[in-house]
Write a protein that holds these residues in place. Structure first.
Motif, PDB file in Angstrom:
ATOM      1  N   GLY A 125       0.812  -1.212   0.000  1.00  0.00           N
ATOM      2  CA  GLY A 125       0.000   0.000   0.000  1.00  0.00           C
ATOM      3  C   GLY A 125       0.844   1.259   0.000  1.00  0.00           C
ATOM      4  O   GLY A 125       0.547   2.236  -0.711  1.00  0.00           O
ATOM      5  N   ALA A 126       1.917   1.244   0.805  1.00  0.00           N
ATOM      6  CA  ALA A 126       2.807   2.410   0.849  1.00  0.00           C
ATOM      7  C   ALA A 126       3.470   2.631  -0.508  1.00  0.00           C
ATOM      8  O   ALA A 126       3.628   3.763  -0.966  1.00  0.00           O
ATOM      9  CB  ALA A 126       3.866   2.217   1.930  1.00  0.00           C
ATOM     10  N   GLY A 127       3.818   1.527  -1.175  1.00  0.00           N
ATOM     11  CA  GLY A 127       4.545   1.629  -2.433  1.00  0.00           C
ATOM     12  C   GLY A 127       3.680   1.852  -3.652  1.00  0.00           C
ATOM     13  O   GLY A 127       4.138   2.425  -4.647  1.00  0.00           O
ATOM     14  N   ILE A 128       2.416   1.430  -3.609  1.00  0.00           N
ATOM     15  CA  ILE A 128       1.569   1.531  -4.807  1.00  0.00           C
ATOM     16  C   ILE A 128       1.298   2.986  -5.180  1.00  0.00           C
ATOM     17  O   ILE A 128       0.928   3.285  -6.321  1.00  0.00           O
ATOM     18  CB  ILE A 128       0.251   0.741  -4.582  1.00  0.00           C
ATOM     19  N   PHE A 129       1.484   3.873  -4.235  1.00  0.00           N
ATOM     20  CA  PHE A 129       1.443   5.315  -4.515  1.00  0.00           C
ATOM     21  C   PHE A 129       2.266   5.648  -5.751  1.00  0.00           C
ATOM     22  O   PHE A 129       1.877   6.467  -6.587  1.00  0.00           O
ATOM     23  CB  PHE A 129       2.001   6.043  -3.277  1.00  0.00           C
ATOM     24  N   PHE A 130       3.411   5.008  -5.904  1.00  0.00           N
ATOM     25  CA  PHE A 130       4.356   5.378  -6.938  1.00  0.00           C
ATOM     26  C   PHE A 130       3.997   4.823  -8.307  1.00  0.00           C
ATOM     27  O   PHE A 130       4.559   5.259  -9.314  1.00  0.00           O
ATOM     28  CB  PHE A 130       5.765   4.944  -6.524  1.00  0.00           C
ATOM     29  N   LEU A 131       3.064   3.875  -8.375  1.00  0.00           N
ATOM     30  CA  LEU A 131       2.594   3.432  -9.681  1.00  0.00           C
ATOM     31  C   LEU A 131       1.764   4.531 -10.342  1.00  0.00           C
ATOM     32  O   LEU A 131       1.942   4.843 -11.518  1.00  0.00           O
ATOM     33  CB  LEU A 131       1.781   2.143  -9.544  1.00  0.00           C
ATOM     34  N   GLY A 132       0.835   5.123  -9.571  1.00  0.00           N
ATOM     35  CA  GLY A 132       0.080   6.261 -10.091  1.00  0.00           C
ATOM     36  C   GLY A 132       0.992   7.427 -10.409  1.00  0.00           C
ATOM     37  O   GLY A 132       0.825   8.131 -11.425  1.00  0.00           O
ATOM     38  N   TYR A 133       1.969   7.638  -9.560  1.00  0.00           N
ATOM     39  CA  TYR A 133       2.946   8.706  -9.734  1.00  0.00           C
ATOM     40  C   TYR A 133       3.706   8.515 -11.048  1.00  0.00           C
ATOM     41  O   TYR A 133       3.893   9.448 -11.820  1.00  0.00           O
ATOM     42  CB  TYR A 133       3.904   8.636  -8.543  1.00  0.00           C
ATOM     43  N   PHE A 134       4.119   7.286 -11.314  1.00  0.00           N
ATOM     44  CA  PHE A 134       4.899   6.949 -12.511  1.00  0.00           C
ATOM     45  C   PHE A 134       4.100   7.206 -13.792  1.00  0.00           C
ATOM     46  O   PHE A 134       4.587   7.816 -14.737  1.00  0.00           O
ATOM     47  CB  PHE A 134       5.326   5.481 -12.446  1.00  0.00           C
ATOM     48  N   ILE A 135       2.848   6.772 -13.809  1.00  0.00           N
ATOM     49  CA  ILE A 135       2.038   6.848 -15.019  1.00  0.00           C
ATOM     50  C   ILE A 135       1.766   8.291 -15.437  1.00  0.00           C
ATOM     51  O   ILE A 135       1.787   8.635 -16.626  1.00  0.00           O
ATOM     52  CB  ILE A 135       0.707   6.088 -14.818  1.00  0.00           C
ATOM     53  N   PHE A 136       1.537   9.174 -14.477  1.00  0.00           N
ATOM     54  CA  PHE A 136       1.079  10.524 -14.791  1.00  0.00           C
ATOM     55  C   PHE A 136       2.154  11.601 -14.684  1.00  0.00           C
ATOM     56  O   PHE A 136       1.872  12.776 -14.940  1.00  0.00           O
ATOM     57  CB  PHE A 136      -0.107  10.889 -13.886  1.00  0.00           C
ATOM     58  N   GLU A 137       3.388  11.231 -14.364  1.00  0.00           N
ATOM     59  CA  GLU A 137       4.386  12.260 -14.076  1.00  0.00           C
ATOM     60  C   GLU A 137       4.859  13.025 -15.308  1.00  0.00           C
ATOM     61  O   GLU A 137       4.905  14.255 -15.303  1.00  0.00           O
ATOM     62  CB  GLU A 137       5.582  11.639 -13.358  1.00  0.00           C
ATOM     63  N   VAL A 138       5.219  12.321 -16.378  1.00  0.00           N
ATOM     64  CA  VAL A 138       5.695  13.014 -17.582  1.00  0.00           C
ATOM     65  C   VAL A 138       4.600  13.904 -18.185  1.00  0.00           C
ATOM     66  O   VAL A 138       4.855  15.082 -18.473  1.00  0.00           O
ATOM     67  CB  VAL A 138       6.247  12.014 -18.617  1.00  0.00           C
TER      68      VAL A 138
END
Length: 434
Positions: A65-78
């Motif tokens: 749960g703590a790490g899944i934050f970064f999947l959304g972060y990865f997809i929308f960052e660029v």
């Protein structure tokens, strides 16, 4: 000859004055915004102290749960950073902060692992673009030779989040434990979202997109900044196509280095309260105060390493030493057992080294990328690197469950940091030490 020297010295002093003026005008507010962003990202580490038992979550569930934050972060960052480059930082940073505050507060409604995963993913989507957006924003105001100090100033928000967030989080958990309205960890998510919401609204009124729009700069100062940036951009890389951008090997190298660095960052951020607790301290308020110590020491470490790297132009060497020191400290913090003093000492070494390295890293891509290439490149490096924010807590949680030994996960994180410290040497000195 003497007249020429005096003119050159006067010009240098003028440049120093204008960038000092910019630093003190824009950086404190940016630091406050990032402080709230980082606090909302990692306060789950303190919520874990009560949330896990209340909801029956395992370390593996928490880590995912703590790490899944970064999947959304990865997809929308660029995409987020490219939008910021077009519409301006003021509007886009405000949008980011307001939406993440709302979603962070929604974590208080979580009752199942699936709900925990969904709200963490959405928080990553909401916050995507904030950090690389600020990195890009600083390239509009500072040339590379002046940006090291600004980046160090910016990154003190992380230790400040620990210095302030640790005690505040501990007090909230302790004070609201037993509340008839909500659990302590639910109050934590609600109360710590409010500053982000208010800061997001303030961005609309206080942030200025570019130097030429700043009413507090004179026409001469604006021209001076524009000249410095144009001169520097002439030596930077600007890709003419997406294909050329994706074929730039230095961007992929930097992404790998940043990935290993971020594994270390979140190995510390998400697990520091638990390490302190496992060393023999049970009181959550006391854990909050003790957790602030490593971050407090990291503040001067970040500033001093940034100043030294700017003066010597040896960013790669400073980065290597800082990250290696952080790795040693983190590994030893998992070795101390039931010794709170030793745990805090080594966590302090780990945090100071880790955060110093992190602030130094961004001086490299910001020094050789320009225009839309800077927007896309910074976002891409940050998004790929931040996938480590998914890997790191899940890896540590999984190893904790698998081995029953919480030190094993920390050793794995420290090993990744050593790899990152070594990899920086594959970046050419002409790029890495500007």
């Amino acid at each position: 000859m003497d007249r020429t020297v005096s003119v050159d010295l006067a010009a240098a002093a003028s440049r120093t004055d204008v960038y000092r003026k910019i630093t003190w005008r824009i950086m404190p507010f940016i630091v406050v915004c990032y402080l709230f962003a980082y606090l909302d990202r990692v306060n789950v580490g303190f919520a874990k102290l009560q949330m896990m038992s209340d909801l029956g979550f395992s370390d593996a569930v928490y880590g995912l749960g703590a790490g899944i934050f970064f999947l959304g972060y990865f997809i929308f960052e660029v995409p987020s950073n490219l939008i910021l480059h077009r519409v301006g930082a003021r509007v886009w940073i405000a949008r980011i902060m307001i939406t993440w505050a709302i979603i962070s507060a929604m974590t208080l409604f979580v009752t199942t692992p699936l709900q925990f995963y969904v709200v963490r993913f959405l928080l990553g989507v909401a916050e995507a673009g904030f950090s690389p957006g600020i990195m890009l924003y600083l390239t509009y105001w500072f040339p590379a030779k002046k940006r090291g100090f600004a980046l160090g100033f910016y990154y003190i928000a992380i230790p400040l989040a620990g210095v302030i967030g640790g005690p505040v989080s501990g007090l909230i958990l302790q004070h609201f434990d037993g509340s008839e309205t909500m659990k302590g960890w639910q109050w934590l998510f609600l109360l710590e979202a409010i500053p982000s919401l208010l800061a997001g609204i303030a961005v609309l009124f206080l942030m200025v997109d570019r130097p030429e729009q700043a009413k507090w700069l004179s026409a001469e100062e604006k021209a001076e900044i524009r000249t410095d940036l144009m001169r520097e951009d002439g030596d930077k890389v600007t890709h003419t196509s997406s294909k050329q951008f994706l074929k730039d090997i230095n961007i992929w190298k930097l992404s790998a280095i940043y990935f290993m660095t971020i594994i270390g960052l979140y190995g510390i951020s998400f697990w520091l309260p638990s390490i302190v607790k496992n060393s023999g301290i049970a009181n959550v308020e006391l854990i909050g105060w003790i957790s602030a110590i490593p971050y407090l020491v990291a503040v001067p470490a970040i500033i001093l390493t940034g100043i030294s790297a700017d003066r010597t132009r040896r960013r790669r060497m400073h980065f290597t030493v800082a990250l290696a020191v952080g790795a040693v400290g983190l590994a030893l913090s998992g070795y101390v057992g039931q010794s709170p003093v030793a745990a805090v000492i080594w966590l302090t070494v780990a945090t100071a080294g880790m955060l110093s390295a992190l602030s130094l890293f961004w001086g490299v891509p910001c020094a050789f990328l320009a225009g839309s290439s800077a927007a896309a490149g910074i976002a891409m490096i940050n998004s790929i690197g931040n996938l480590a924010g998914f890997v790191s807590p899940y890896m540590v949680g999984w190893l904790n469950v698998l081995t029953g030994n919480p030190a094993i996960g920390l050793y794995a994180v420290a090993a990744c940091m050593i790899v990152g410290a070594a990899l920086i040497r594959v970046i050419p000195a002409a790029l890495g030490d500007r």
